[in-house]
Scaffold this motif. Structure first.
Motif, PDB file in Angstrom:
ATOM      1  N   THR A  17       0.842  -1.185   0.000  1.00 37.36           N
ATOM      2  CA  THR A  17       0.000   0.000   0.000  1.00 37.36           C
ATOM      3  C   THR A  17       0.881   1.241   0.000  1.00 37.36           C
ATOM      4  O   THR A  17       1.806   1.355   0.783  1.00 37.36           O
ATOM      5  N   LYS A  18       0.590   2.182  -0.907  1.00 34.20           N
ATOM      6  CA  LYS A  18       1.372   3.411  -0.999  1.00 34.20           C
ATOM      7  C   LYS A  18       0.768   4.474  -0.111  1.00 34.20           C
ATOM      8  O   LYS A  18      -0.447   4.583   0.008  1.00 34.20           O
ATOM      9  N   THR A  19       1.615   5.290   0.469  1.00 34.63           N
ATOM     10  CA  THR A  19       1.139   6.398   1.276  1.00 34.63           C
ATOM     11  C   THR A  19       0.789   7.559   0.367  1.00 34.63           C
ATOM     12  O   THR A  19       1.017   7.513  -0.841  1.00 34.63           O
ATOM     13  N   ALA A  20       0.258   8.631   0.947  1.00 34.93           N
ATOM     14  CA  ALA A  20      -0.180   9.777   0.144  1.00 34.93           C
ATOM     15  C   ALA A  20       0.992  10.453  -0.546  1.00 34.93           C
ATOM     16  O   ALA A  20       0.859  10.977  -1.641  1.00 34.93           O
ATOM     17  N   GLY A  21       2.168  10.467   0.056  1.00 39.97           N
ATOM     18  CA  GLY A  21       3.324  11.131  -0.544  1.00 39.97           C
ATOM     19  C   GLY A  21       4.142  10.254  -1.459  1.00 39.97           C
ATOM     20  O   GLY A  21       5.086  10.722  -2.093  1.00 39.97           O
ATOM     21  N   GLN A  22       3.809   8.992  -1.571  1.00 39.74           N
ATOM     22  CA  GLN A  22       4.596   8.064  -2.381  1.00 39.74           C
ATOM     23  C   GLN A  22       4.582   8.405  -3.869  1.00 39.74           C
ATOM     24  O   GLN A  22       5.637   8.397  -4.497  1.00 39.74           O
ATOM     25  N   PRO A  23       3.433   8.708  -4.504  1.00 40.36           N
ATOM     26  CA  PRO A  23       3.479   9.071  -5.927  1.00 40.36           C
ATOM     27  C   PRO A  23       4.330  10.317  -6.187  1.00 40.36           C
ATOM     28  O   PRO A  23       5.020  10.391  -7.203  1.00 40.36           O
ATOM     29  N   LEU A  24       4.314  11.272  -5.264  1.00 35.78           N
ATOM     30  CA  LEU A  24       5.123  12.477  -5.441  1.00 35.78           C
ATOM     31  C   LEU A  24       6.610  12.152  -5.363  1.00 35.78           C
ATOM     32  O   LEU A  24       7.397  12.649  -6.171  1.00 35.78           O
ATOM     33  N   SER A  25       6.999  11.309  -4.423  1.00 34.55           N
ATOM     34  CA  SER A  25       8.411  10.957  -4.323  1.00 34.55           C
ATOM     35  C   SER A  25       8.855  10.125  -5.521  1.00 34.55           C
ATOM     36  O   SER A  25       9.986  10.263  -5.989  1.00 34.55           O
ATOM     37  N   ASP A  26       7.961   9.282  -6.045  1.00 38.36           N
ATOM     38  CA  ASP A  26       8.282   8.540  -7.272  1.00 38.36           C
ATOM     39  C   ASP A  26       8.477   9.494  -8.446  1.00 38.36           C
ATOM     40  O   ASP A  26       9.379   9.315  -9.262  1.00 38.36           O
ATOM     41  N   GLU A  32      14.864  13.173 -11.838  1.00 40.96           N
ATOM     42  CA  GLU A  32      16.320  13.170 -11.823  1.00 40.96           C
ATOM     43  C   GLU A  32      16.893  12.602 -13.115  1.00 40.96           C
ATOM     44  O   GLU A  32      17.923  13.052 -13.594  1.00 40.96           O
ATOM     45  N   ASP A  33      16.208  11.629 -13.708  1.00 38.91           N
ATOM     46  CA  ASP A  33      16.694  10.987 -14.925  1.00 38.91           C
ATOM     47  C   ASP A  33      16.134  11.617 -16.201  1.00 38.91           C
ATOM     48  O   ASP A  33      16.609  11.319 -17.295  1.00 38.91           O
ATOM     49  N   TYR A  34      15.143  12.474 -16.091  1.00 46.27           N
ATOM     50  CA  TYR A  34      14.466  13.055 -17.255  1.00 46.27           C
ATOM     51  C   TYR A  34      15.252  14.243 -17.793  1.00 46.27           C
ATOM     52  O   TYR A  34      15.738  15.078 -17.041  1.00 46.27           O
TER      53      TYR A  34
END
Length: 125
Positions: A17-26, A32-34
């Motif tokens: 289960t992802k937390t609310a801030g997980q999509p933002l950190s992803d 960084e690579d873009y």
């Protein structure tokens, strides 16, 4: 159940289960690579000119990505204006070999949708 007074028990979380801030950190990790179309040096220059000093390169890339999206939306809107204007005219070129040219006639209404007013100087009228 009686001591809960009708309230639901909080859901249990496992490792998947992802937390609310997980999509933002992803998303920040992907930044960084873009490599955006607008180079980081140009974005940093305009941010510095505006008085914003960014120490994190991900912030600069985020602004570059937002600017790239803004420019592509304007270009797409101008293309749609060009196509609708071209549909009203009879053209001899039909099919996929049709080439479009970005003109001020198409760009002016496209940027007007975003609140940017473009006027020709009086010596061009």
């Amino acid at each position: 159940m009686a001591e809960n007074f009708g309230r639901e028990t909080p859901p249990t979380y496992n490792e998947e289960t992802k937390t609310a801030g997980q999509p933002l950190s992803d998303f920040l990790l992907q930044l960084e690579d873009y490599t955006p179309t607008i180079p980081d040096a140009i974005t940093e220059h305009y941010l510095h000119t505006a008085g914003f000093n960014a120490t994190d390169p991900r912030i600069v890339r985020l602004v570059s990505l937002a600017a790239q999206k803004f420019i592509s939306e304007i270009a797409n809107d101008a293309l749609q204006h060009c196509k609708t204007r071209g549909a009203n005219q009879n053209t001899k070129t039909k099919g996929k070999d049709r080439r479009y040219t970005l003109t001020m006639e198409d760009l002016t209404p496209a940027v007007a949708e975003y609140g940017i007013i473009v006027k020709k100087p009086h010596y061009f009228v």
